[in-house]
Design an enzyme around this catalytic site. Structure first.
Site, PDB file in Angstrom:
ATOM      1  N   HIS A  82     -46.608 -47.662 -58.787  1.00  0.00           N
ATOM      2  CA  HIS A  82     -46.939 -48.516 -59.930  1.00  0.00           C
ATOM      3  C   HIS A  82     -47.155 -47.649 -61.158  1.00  0.00           C
ATOM      4  O   HIS A  82     -47.893 -46.671 -61.104  1.00  0.00           O
ATOM      5  CB  HIS A  82     -48.216 -49.312 -59.660  1.00  0.00           C
ATOM      6  CG  HIS A  82     -48.021 -50.455 -58.708  1.00  0.00           C
ATOM      7  ND1 HIS A  82     -48.863 -51.527 -58.645  1.00  0.00           N
ATOM      8  CD2 HIS A  82     -47.068 -50.680 -57.784  1.00  0.00           C
ATOM      9  CE1 HIS A  82     -48.441 -52.379 -57.728  1.00  0.00           C
ATOM     10  NE2 HIS A  82     -47.360 -51.877 -57.178  1.00  0.00           N
ATOM     11  N   TYR A 210     -56.514 -56.995 -63.084  1.00  0.00           N
ATOM     12  CA  TYR A 210     -57.978 -56.996 -63.126  1.00  0.00           C
ATOM     13  C   TYR A 210     -58.354 -58.071 -64.152  1.00  0.00           C
ATOM     14  O   TYR A 210     -58.038 -57.919 -65.338  1.00  0.00           O
ATOM     15  CB  TYR A 210     -58.517 -55.648 -63.593  1.00  0.00           C
ATOM     16  CG  TYR A 210     -58.397 -54.529 -62.572  1.00  0.00           C
ATOM     17  CD1 TYR A 210     -57.203 -53.841 -62.397  1.00  0.00           C
ATOM     18  CD2 TYR A 210     -59.504 -54.155 -61.801  1.00  0.00           C
ATOM     19  CE1 TYR A 210     -57.107 -52.798 -61.469  1.00  0.00           C
ATOM     20  CE2 TYR A 210     -59.419 -53.117 -60.873  1.00  0.00           C
ATOM     21  CZ  TYR A 210     -58.220 -52.445 -60.719  1.00  0.00           C
ATOM     22  OH  TYR A 210     -58.128 -51.423 -59.810  1.00  0.00           O
ATOM     23  N   PRO A 301     -65.926 -50.536 -55.990  1.00  0.00           N
ATOM     24  CA  PRO A 301     -64.471 -50.443 -55.805  1.00  0.00           C
ATOM     25  C   PRO A 301     -63.629 -50.703 -57.051  1.00  0.00           C
ATOM     26  O   PRO A 301     -62.408 -50.554 -56.996  1.00  0.00           O
ATOM     27  CB  PRO A 301     -64.191 -51.510 -54.738  1.00  0.00           C
ATOM     28  CG  PRO A 301     -65.302 -52.493 -54.877  1.00  0.00           C
ATOM     29  CD  PRO A 301     -66.500 -51.719 -55.330  1.00  0.00           C
ATOM     30  N   LYS A 305     -61.574 -45.726 -56.677  1.00  0.00           N
ATOM     31  CA  LYS A 305     -61.797 -44.282 -56.613  1.00  0.00           C
ATOM     32  C   LYS A 305     -62.346 -43.755 -55.287  1.00  0.00           C
ATOM     33  O   LYS A 305     -62.298 -42.543 -55.028  1.00  0.00           O
ATOM     34  CB  LYS A 305     -62.769 -43.850 -57.738  1.00  0.00           C
ATOM     35  CG  LYS A 305     -62.122 -43.862 -59.094  1.00  0.00           C
ATOM     36  CD  LYS A 305     -61.033 -42.813 -59.189  1.00  0.00           C
ATOM     37  CE  LYS A 305     -60.165 -42.951 -60.409  1.00  0.00           C
ATOM     38  NZ  LYS A 305     -58.755 -42.736 -60.161  1.00  0.00           N
ATOM     39  N   TYR A 393     -57.844 -43.584 -64.395  1.00  0.00           N
ATOM     40  CA  TYR A 393     -57.317 -44.371 -63.273  1.00  0.00           C
ATOM     41  C   TYR A 393     -56.339 -43.547 -62.439  1.00  0.00           C
ATOM     42  O   TYR A 393     -56.360 -43.585 -61.208  1.00  0.00           O
ATOM     43  CB  TYR A 393     -56.646 -45.653 -63.788  1.00  0.00           C
ATOM     44  CG  TYR A 393     -56.542 -46.732 -62.722  1.00  0.00           C
ATOM     45  CD1 TYR A 393     -57.432 -47.805 -62.693  1.00  0.00           C
ATOM     46  CD2 TYR A 393     -55.568 -46.659 -61.731  1.00  0.00           C
ATOM     47  CE1 TYR A 393     -57.344 -48.779 -61.709  1.00  0.00           C
ATOM     48  CE2 TYR A 393     -55.478 -47.630 -60.747  1.00  0.00           C
ATOM     49  CZ  TYR A 393     -56.362 -48.687 -60.744  1.00  0.00           C
ATOM     50  OH  TYR A 393     -56.287 -49.651 -59.757  1.00  0.00           O
TER      51      TYR A 393
END
Ligand code: APR
Ligand code: PHB
Length: 399
Positions: A82, A210, A301, A305, A393
């Site tokens: 991704h 998200y 979560p 990570k 990220y």
């Protein structure tokens, strides 16, 4: 009276690894490849650890570590690359482009699959990995010959070693063997949890979403082109029995849906509640005991990570053990805790920041909600802010 119950004397290794999660298993493989012996002790069954549904996002650095461990063949074939994620709020969906902002991507591949790959790579050549051990206890940690006692197959055993790796997760026993007063803990509890499902349906979006909404947070993730993984913010004491599948899908649609965009539904294969907590124990070393992964720290979560941090720890630990056993120097082991903790705190901050920006506490006031939306808008419109999210990220933020 002499205790003769330890009737298998002479069990010896260089590194005793407690816990066969991603941290313990990856460490065993990295050491094996350098010719360093270890024995892995796991209290659950193989079947149990191979079917525990956990996280699913790997940084490039984690993929490289698994390649180094010789366990990335299936991951490189089946993992979904991704190059961005979506952030959704106020009825708008925005894309954060990792490729453009940080020159990197992530790989979506379940932790469960990582664990299966690591286990088979360990057991096929006959590497020692004992499942269903009990009563693990550590001894003489402040000497150069620590010991681990445990029960396995109805008998008591004693394992002599030079180093113990405490990779036994958040509920493990290793941390409890550190002398009182040595460990300092830092924690934060959140007034919410995640209700997660695994569903047999193609993901509704190519990338993770998200979503911030006035009904609470939701996340649309995936495991494969046929399997979706979805989460809903819920209360920490939420009763799963009050969430029949239909209610879960309805709520997911309300939080993730946009005009003209519907979530595809399918049979729910698994559901569970994930608690949210931030927790760090310092230092990550006590004598010859080195803590790694969830045994030393927990992140909520939201930033994906936990698994990546566990793998980073064991990458550093494996290097330090090579210096110790092969190079004959203990300085890298001596700085292990300090070096790990720099990344631990970077990831603790990122996970806390993502969590705070996206979740609505039950008693949130309108001011806090407005701040969250302002922060989300800034993160998705300022390239500097978007880059901050992206580099964290994908795991490229400097530490
Ligand atoms: N003796 C032996 N094994 C133990 C003991 C014990 N007393 N206590 C716990 N274990 C085992 C657990 O059964 C588990 O298999 O240690 C293992 C720890 O593995 P994880 O919990 O997966 O922790 P870690 O390897 O650090 O990986 C961290 O897991 O929880 C997720 O989000 C987290 O993705 C992150 C990753
Ligand atoms: C998951 O797919 O399980 C997942 C993805 C992203 C997260 C957390 C979990 O932030």
């Amino acid at each position: 009276m002499t205790d003769r119950s330890y009737d298998v004397p002479g069990l010896r290794t260089q590194v005793a690894i407690i816990g066969a999660g991603p941290a313990g298993l990856a460490l065993a493989r990295l050491l094996e490849r350098q010719g360093i012996d270890s024995v892995v002790l796991e209290d659950r069954s193989r079947d149990y650890v191979e079917h525990r549904i956990r996280a699913g996002v790997l940084e490039r650095g984690s993929v490289e570590l698994l390649e180094e461990a010789g366990c990335a063949e299936r991951l490189n074939k089946e993992g979904l690359v991704h190059t961005g994620i979506c952030l959704q709020f106020a009825g708008e969906r925005h894309r954060i482009d990792f490729d453009e902002l940080a020159g990197a991507s992530i790989v979506v591949y379940g932790q469960t699959e990582v664990v299966k790959d690591l286990i088979s790579a360990r057991v096929e050549p006959g590497g020692p990995l004992l499942f269903e051990v009990s009563d693990v206890a550590l001894h003489d940690l402040t000497t150069s010959r620590p010991r681990v006692t445990f029960r396995h197959g109805g008998r008591n055993h004693e394992l002599e070693c030079a180093v113990v790796a405490g990779c036994d997760g958040s509920r493990g026993v290793c941390r409890g063997h550190v002398a009182p007063g040595v460990l300092q803990s830092y924690s934060r509890d959140y007034p919410f949890a995640w209700l997660g499902i695994l569903a047999a349906v193609a993901p509704s979006n190519d990338e993770l979403i998200y979503a911030h909404s006035n009904r609470g947070f939701a996340l649309a993730s995936m495991r494969s082109p046929e399997l979706s993984r979805l989460y809903l913010q819920c209360r920490p004491d939420e009763d799963l029995a009050t969430w029949p599948d239909e209610r879960i899908w309805e709520e997911l649609q309300l939080r993730l849906g946009l005009p003209g965009w519907e979530l595809a539904k399918g049979p729910v294969l698994e559901k569970g509640i994930t608690p949210m907590r931030s927790l760090v124990f310092e230092p990550m070393q006590y004598g010859r005991l080195f803590l790694a992964g969830d045994a030393a720290h927990i992140v909520p979560p939201t930033g994906a990570k936990g698994l990546n941090l566990a793998l980073r720890d064991v990458g550093l630990l494996a290097e330090a053990l090579v210096d110790f056993f092969i190079g004959g120097t203990s300085s890298s082991l001596g700085s292990y805790s300090e070096r790990c903790l720099r990344r631990v705190w970077r990831y603790e901050h990122f996970s806390w920041w993502m969590t705070s920006m996206l979740h609505l506490p039950e008693n949130a006031n309108a001011f806090e909600q407005k701040l969250q939306v302002a922060q989300l808008r800034y993160t998705t419109t300022s390239s500097a802010a978007a880059r901050t999210l992206a580099e964290n990220y994908v795991g490229l933020a400097p530490v």
